[in-house]
Design an enzyme around this catalytic site. Structure first.
Site, PDB file in Angstrom:
ATOM      1  N   ASP A   9       0.707  -1.269   0.092  1.00 30.16           N
ATOM      2  CA  ASP A   9       0.039   0.003  -0.036  1.00 30.16           C
ATOM      3  C   ASP A   9       0.888   1.361  -0.018  1.00 30.16           C
ATOM      4  O   ASP A   9       2.205   1.395   0.290  1.00 30.16           O
ATOM      5  CB  ASP A   9      -0.748  -0.218   1.366  1.00 30.16           C
ATOM      6  CG  ASP A   9      -1.569   1.305   1.462  1.00 30.16           C
ATOM      7  OD1 ASP A   9      -2.473   1.663   0.329  1.00 30.16           O
ATOM      8  OD2 ASP A   9      -1.587   1.676   2.533  1.00 30.16           O
ATOM      9  N   ASP A  11      -0.267   5.274   0.786  1.00 28.77           N
ATOM     10  CA  ASP A  11      -0.396   6.140   1.951  1.00 28.77           C
ATOM     11  C   ASP A  11      -0.473   5.350   3.328  1.00 28.77           C
ATOM     12  O   ASP A  11      -1.071   4.526   3.630  1.00 28.77           O
ATOM     13  CB  ASP A  11      -1.806   7.054   1.505  1.00 28.77           C
ATOM     14  CG  ASP A  11      -1.472   7.731   0.265  1.00 28.77           C
ATOM     15  OD1 ASP A  11      -0.975   8.660   0.306  1.00 28.77           O
ATOM     16  OD2 ASP A  11      -2.382   7.324  -0.620  1.00 28.77           O
TER      17      ASP A  11
END
Length: 271
Positions: A9, A11
């Site tokens: 991922d 952010d």
């Protein structure tokens, strides 16, 4: 266990609070790439909003991949699409009717990373941020101004945390039966096709590369990362992850400001 693919991922996972990649995260990813590990950036963002980070990490070419739009697209760095799942124009119209009835701010994103919203007296800052991040332009349109076959990758309700907390039960009650509804970050409550999520995308990519899921790693911090953390051979939560994410993870690494991704790669991938 010889892991062959890691899905990461962006952010609050790969990126620190300044939206930057720490030196250790970068060096460990580059070491993993040199070992032949597929490093897959996996984000709710569009291709345009991911590609600069991929370039910084030297992830490039038609034999490297990214998962974008929350799992709606699996594509190469050169934007060759392997799999895609979209929302129909019929859904788009229904969604806009819903947000107007409930006086909500929204945007939708198409396959070209263009951001659309309806005319308003003022535009929510998260809608503006989405369009800026997507780097595909912000188009002020009503659904009936677009082609009848117009499709989108996702629909987003925007608002601050308190606003989204208040409206989430209604959104889930309205759309959960036929769609996948998830909070993807501060200011974003997103709706995807029913079976679209990062976990399904990871499975699709692994199958296309003939990689067993047991030889994959997934690392993330929020609700939308749960499907890939659960399905991967090794699911890793960030120290800064939501409690629900930590509960389903196999292990927990340090937070995004303290090289969580780099530390995990160093521990589980680097030989």
């Amino acid at each position: 266990m010889g892991y062959e693919l890691i899905a990461i991922d962006l952010d609050d996972t790969l990126l620190d609070k300044r939206k930057s990649i720490t030196p250790k995260n970068k060096s460990m990813i580059q070491k993993a790439l040199k070992q032949g590990v597929k490093v897959v950036l996996c984000s709710g963002r569009t291709h345009n909003a991911v590609i600069d980070y991929a370039k910084e990490l030297d992830i490039k070419g038609n034999d490297q991949y990214m998962i974008t739009n929350g799992g709606a697209l699996v594509e190469t760095m050169d934007q060759k699409i392997l799999t895609q799942h979209t929302l129909s124009n019929e859904f788009y119209r229904r969604f806009v009717q819903f947000v107007k009835q409930n006086q909500l701010h929204y945007n939708v994103v198409d396959l070209q990373a263009k951001t659309y919203t309806s005319p308003e007296e003022w535009f929510d800052k998260y809608t503006i941020a989405q369009a800026y991040e997507n780097n595909g332009g912000l188009y002020i349109r009503e659904p009936d101004q677009l082609p009848s076959d117009f499709e989108i990758t996702k629909a987003i309700i925007n608002g601050n945390e308190a606003e989204l907390d208040a409206v989430s039960p209604l959104v889930h009650a309205t759309f959960d039966k036929d769609y996948f509804v998830v909070r993807t970050g501060e200011g974003f409550l997103e709706v995807f096709p029913r079976d679209v999520n990062k976990g399904r995308a990871l499975k699709e990519l692994a199958q296309s590369l003939n990689i067993e899921l047991s030889k994959t790693i997934a690392i993330g911090d929020r609700d939308n990362d749960i499907p890939m953390i659960k399905i991967a051979g090794l699911g890793i939560a960030m120290e800064n992850a939501q409690p629900e994410v930590k509960q389903v993870a196999d292990t927990i690494t340090t937070d995004n400001n303290h090289d969580g991704v780099g530390n995990a790669i160093e521990k589980y991938l680097i030989k």
